[in-house]
Design a protein around this motif. Structure first.
Motif, short mmCIF file in Angstrom:
data_model
loop_
_atom_site.label_atom_id
_atom_site.label_comp_id
_atom_site.label_asym_id
_atom_site.label_seq_id
_atom_site.Cartn_x
_atom_site.Cartn_y
_atom_site.Cartn_z
N ARG A 204 66.25 -3.78 65.80
CA ARG A 204 67.42 -3.08 66.28
C ARG A 204 67.18 -1.57 66.28
O ARG A 204 66.24 -1.10 65.64
N THR A 205 68.09 -0.87 66.91
CA THR A 205 67.98 0.59 66.98
C THR A 205 68.09 1.21 65.58
O THR A 205 68.91 0.78 64.77
N GLN A 206 67.23 2.20 65.34
CA GLN A 206 67.26 2.93 64.06
C GLN A 206 67.50 4.40 64.34
O GLN A 206 66.72 5.03 65.07
N VAL A 207 68.59 4.94 63.77
CA VAL A 207 68.89 6.37 63.89
C VAL A 207 68.62 7.02 62.54
O VAL A 207 69.14 6.59 61.52
N LYS A 208 67.77 8.06 62.55
CA LYS A 208 67.41 8.75 61.30
C LYS A 208 67.92 10.17 61.34
O LYS A 208 67.66 10.91 62.29
N PRO A 209 68.66 10.59 60.29
CA PRO A 209 69.20 11.97 60.25
C PRO A 209 68.08 12.98 60.01
O PRO A 209 66.97 12.63 59.63
N ARG A 210 68.44 14.24 60.18
CA ARG A 210 67.42 15.29 60.00
C ARG A 210 67.08 15.44 58.52
O ARG A 210 67.88 15.13 57.64
N THR A 211 65.84 15.87 58.28
CA THR A 211 65.37 16.16 56.93
C THR A 211 64.87 17.59 56.91
O THR A 211 64.93 18.31 57.92
N VAL A 234 63.21 9.24 70.42
CA VAL A 234 63.81 10.50 70.87
C VAL A 234 64.15 11.32 69.63
O VAL A 234 64.78 10.82 68.70
N GLU A 235 63.73 12.63 69.63
CA GLU A 235 64.07 13.53 68.52
C GLU A 235 64.63 14.82 69.07
O GLU A 235 64.34 15.22 70.19
N ARG A 236 65.47 15.45 68.26
CA ARG A 236 66.03 16.74 68.63
C ARG A 236 64.94 17.80 68.61
O ARG A 236 64.07 17.81 67.72
N GLU A 237 64.99 18.71 69.57
CA GLU A 237 64.03 19.82 69.59
C GLU A 237 64.33 20.79 68.44
O GLU A 237 63.42 21.40 67.88
N SER A 238 65.60 20.90 68.07
CA SER A 238 66.01 21.82 67.00
C SER A 238 66.43 21.02 65.77
O SER A 238 67.10 19.99 65.87
N LYS A 239 66.00 21.48 64.60
CA LYS A 239 66.39 20.82 63.35
C LYS A 239 67.85 21.08 63.01
O LYS A 239 68.40 20.48 62.09
N GLU A 240 68.48 22.00 63.73
CA GLU A 240 69.85 22.38 63.43
C GLU A 240 70.86 21.41 64.03
O GLU A 240 72.03 21.42 63.67
N ASP A 241 70.44 20.62 65.02
CA ASP A 241 71.38 19.78 65.76
C ASP A 241 71.23 18.32 65.35
O ASP A 241 70.12 17.84 65.10
N ASP A 242 72.34 17.61 65.31
CA ASP A 242 72.34 16.18 64.99
C ASP A 242 72.43 15.35 66.27
O ASP A 242 72.75 15.86 67.35
N LEU A 243 72.15 14.06 66.14
CA LEU A 243 72.37 13.08 67.21
C LEU A 243 73.65 12.34 66.90
O LEU A 243 73.76 11.69 65.86
N SER A 244 74.65 12.47 67.77
CA SER A 244 75.94 11.82 67.53
C SER A 244 75.85 10.33 67.89
O SER A 244 74.89 9.87 68.55
N ASP A 245 76.84 9.57 67.47
CA ASP A 245 76.89 8.14 67.80
C ASP A 245 76.96 7.92 69.31
O ASP A 245 76.33 7.00 69.85
N SER A 246 77.76 8.75 70.01
CA SER A 246 77.89 8.58 71.46
C SER A 246 76.57 8.87 72.16
O SER A 246 76.21 8.22 73.15
N GLN A 247 75.81 9.85 71.63
CA GLN A 247 74.50 10.15 72.21
C GLN A 247 73.52 9.00 71.98
O GLN A 247 72.75 8.62 72.86
N ALA A 248 73.56 8.42 70.78
CA ALA A 248 72.69 7.28 70.49
C ALA A 248 73.04 6.09 71.39
O ALA A 248 72.14 5.37 71.87
N GLN A 249 74.35 5.88 71.63
CA GLN A 249 74.75 4.78 72.51
C GLN A 249 74.28 5.02 73.94
O GLN A 249 73.84 4.08 74.62
N LEU A 250 74.38 6.27 74.39
CA LEU A 250 73.91 6.58 75.73
C LEU A 250 72.41 6.33 75.85
O LEU A 250 71.92 5.77 76.84
N LEU A 251 71.67 6.72 74.81
CA LEU A 251 70.22 6.49 74.82
C LEU A 251 69.90 5.00 74.82
O LEU A 251 68.94 4.56 75.47
N GLU A 252 70.70 4.20 74.12
CA GLU A 252 70.49 2.75 74.13
C GLU A 252 70.71 2.17 75.52
O GLU A 252 69.96 1.30 75.98
N GLN A 253 71.77 2.67 76.20
CA GLN A 253 72.02 2.19 77.57
C GLN A 253 70.88 2.58 78.51
O GLN A 253 70.45 1.78 79.34
N ALA A 254 70.39 3.81 78.35
CA ALA A 254 69.25 4.24 79.17
C ALA A 254 68.02 3.41 78.83
O ALA A 254 67.23 3.04 79.73
#
Length: 635
Positions: A204-211, A234-254
């Motif tokens: 299943r999809t795994q979302v990992k927060p920033r470290t 897919v990872e954020r270019e900036s360590k300052e930004d998070d991946l939201s749930d809606s963004q993760a869902q959009l990536l799953e659809q893509a």
């Protein structure tokens, strides 16, 4: 201020456009400097027009400038549109801030995706590029297009697509927005181990927060049916930004879209591989078939020689010699039996048959096998070739002074045939007045030359021939009934070639041998495909048409081989249809070929009479015309 975004080799660069012209190419003096090997030193320019619109103009580059997959020389370009040089993609935007917008982008998708916004146009272009890549032959093109699409879908991210190698281990194959081309060092240390675990069908999809060391990221298995085709990272270019749930869902659809296209591409490649294997097998099979056909041709030639010898021994013992008439079919054997019975009988004979069936050969056999061959001549005349003004003088002769130009006596054909045989071909073509004069000669057995005062007795045997139905002509009043009864004492009906197809092979052998000897080609051979086409054809011109076809092919050949290319167009088409049928051509092709052939044959048999041809084919005249137009047969 307008600017361009350049995507090449996994990196994205931004260039502000100052002034009314921006040059693009590999040379350092360009406004936009490219690294792609297919870019010329000075490749193209963007020019600002007086109406504040931009024009893209190619500078006669070596590899061309492309927009929407088509090469362009000079074309207007609007904000949000993209053009391509090699693998480099260049997009034109009106405001720089729209290209750098990263925070909360996906939460504002409905607004950001409105038609006309620069970023939405970028996504549409990326999607179009991905759709085009899905049609490419190589898996790498598909993966690269998918990575570009995901990267353009969500601003400010890096993308990697991993697939299993031949040992089943995950390996990065396509990248977007990484610094290097194959960013092994830029991926997190847990990348391979995590990707390997996700290659399992139950993953299943795994979302990992920033470290502290890595930005937030997401791993999505690319599931194609019952198996996992790869892993999307897919990872954020900036360590300052998070991946939201809606963004993760959009990536799953893509990712689902990417997985479906990957599965379809793999299925297509398997089908193409299978198709290539089948094509290779068919090619090998065709080679084996040609080799077997060559051997079969040799065996056939040997068997034919043996068969002809056996047939000579087994042929019925005829009373007379019919060696000049080639035919072993039942229909021709019946003709020979009738000839044996009537050869020496002093009765008129009427020979019926289509043009080209050999009516004159039968008449000659009647004469030269009879006792009249010793006492008189064989005289032949085609009645259709004689106008009324010449018919009487040609048949009955004239005396000197009978008309202007008659400076001497002339003996007519009946006089020349005295003691022998006169053959009147196309007897159905003579006029009623000439029919009456001919009837008198037959009844009285005497002729009177034009201008003569006395009649002369003549002893002749009358043989007539026609391709018309004389009984029908009598009913219509076009032919005298009493004359018909006089000439139709014994009737011989010659079968058309289409009803004696077993004779075609023997006839072809004979004509080929005769014409090859005349041309000096003793070793010439004929392809079996040519003979098959001849056996399938109905021969409206009968034996004469067959003889002329063989004569033409021998004349046009190289003296060694006669193949289908030398056949007349209608026969060549038939040979191609035979070949298509043997090679496994579609049922539609075979049926259409047969239909076209039958139409051509009907037109030839009716001498171009469309109404009669339609009747023979069981069609309306309009239906026949439509089919002729469909097959390009003309009017």
């Amino acid at each position: 201020m307008p600017f361009v975004v350049v995507e090449e080799k996994g990196m994205t660069s931004h260039y502000q456009l100052v002034g009314s012209e921006a040059s693009i190419g590999r040379a350092p003096d360009n406004t936009v400097m490219l690294r792609d090997e297919k870019a010329s030193r000075h490749h193209c320019v963007l020019e600002l027009q007086p109406d504040q619109t931009w024009v893209l103009r190619d500078l006669k580059s070596r590899n061309g400038t492309f927009m929407r997959g088509e090469p362009v020389l000079e074309v207007p370009i609007h904000f949000g549109e993209t053009f391509q040089i090699g693998l480099a993609k260049i997009s034109l935007f009106s405001e720089e801030s729209s290209a750098f917008e990263t925070k909360n982008a996906m939460e504002a998708i409905p607004e950001a995706a409105r038609p006309g916004t620069p970023y939405a146009l970028g996504i549409a272009d990326a999607l179009a590029g991905f759709a085009h890549a899905a049609t490419e032959d190589t898996p790498k093109a598909l993966l690269d297009g998918a990575a570009q699409f995901i990267g353009r879908l969500l601003p400010g991210v890096r993308v990697c697509i991993a697939v299993a190698d031949h040992e089943g281990n995950a390996r990065g194959r396509a990248f977007f927005n990484f610094i290097s081309g194959t960013p092994t060092d830029e991926l997190p240390g847990t990348f391979l181990s995590t990707a390997n675990k996700l290659l399992s069908p139950r993953s299943r999809t795994q979302v990992k927060p920033r470290t502290a060391n890595y930005p937030p990221c997401v791993y999505i298995p690319l599931k194609a049916g019952e198996r996992v085709a790869g892993v999307l990272y897919v990872e954020r270019e900036s360590k300052e930004d998070d991946l939201s749930d809606s963004q993760a869902q959009l990536l799953e659809q893509a990712a689902n879209l990417v997985a479906v296209l990957m599965g379809a591409s793999e299925s297509r490649r398997k089908e193409e591989a299978l198709s290539h294997q089948i094509e290779s097998f068919e090619h090998e099979l065709a080679g084996v078939r040609r080799e077997l056909e060559a051997k079969l041709d040799m065996q056939t030639a040997e068997l034919t020689a043996l068969r002809l010898e056996a047939e000579k021994r087994e042929m019925p013992s005829w009373q007379h010699d019919y060696s000049e008439i080639i035919g072993k079919s039942a229909g021709m054997q019946e003709v020979f039996r009738m000839l044996d019975k009537i050869t020496d009988l002093p009765v008129p004979v009427l020979i019926l048959g289509e043009p080209g069936t050999g009516k004159e050969l039968i008449a000659r056999a009647l004469h030269f096998n009879s006792s009249r061959a010793k006492t008189g001549r064989f005289v032949a005349e085609n009645c259709a070739a004689l106008p009324d003004t010449l018919f009487e003088s040609e048949l009955f002769g004239y005396v000197k002074g009978a008309f202007t130009g008659a400076d001497r006596d002339k003996q007519g054909l009946f006089g020349l045939a005295n003691g022998g045989t006169i053959f009147l071909d196309e007897i159905g073509e003579i006029s009623p007045s000439m029919q009456a004069k001919l009837l008198r000669v037959i009844e009285e057995g005497e002729i009177r030359p034009i201008g003569g005062k006395q009649s002369k007795k003549v002893d002749f045997r009358l043989v007539c021939a026609t391709n018309k139905d004389l009984a029908e002509q009598v009913r219509k009043g076009a032919f005298r009934q009493d004359l018909y009864f006089r000439i139709n004492v014994v009737t011989i009906k010659l079968p058309p070639l289409r009803e004696r197809k077993e004779d075609i092979t023997v006839l072809v052998d004979h004509f080929l041998k005769v014409n090859a000897e005349q041309a000096g080609y003793p070793d010439i051979k004929m392809d079996r495909g040519v003979l098959r086409a001849m056996l399938s054809y109905n021969w409206p011109g009968n034996v004469r048409e067959l003889e002329n076809e063989v004569k033409k092919m021998v004349a046009l050949s190289d003296g060694k081989k006669i193949d289908a290319a030398l056949l007349s167009p209608h026969l060549r088409q038939m040979a191609e249809e035979e070949s298509l049928s043997e090679a496994g051509g579609s049922l539609k092709d075979v049926v259409e070929g047969l239909e076209k052939r039958k139409i051509v044959e009907a037109i030839e048999r009716t001498k171009g009479n469309k109404s009669r041809a339609a009747e023979l084919l069981g069609l309306s005249r309009l239906g026949l015309r439509k089919k002729m137009e469909r097959y390009g047969l003309g009017e």
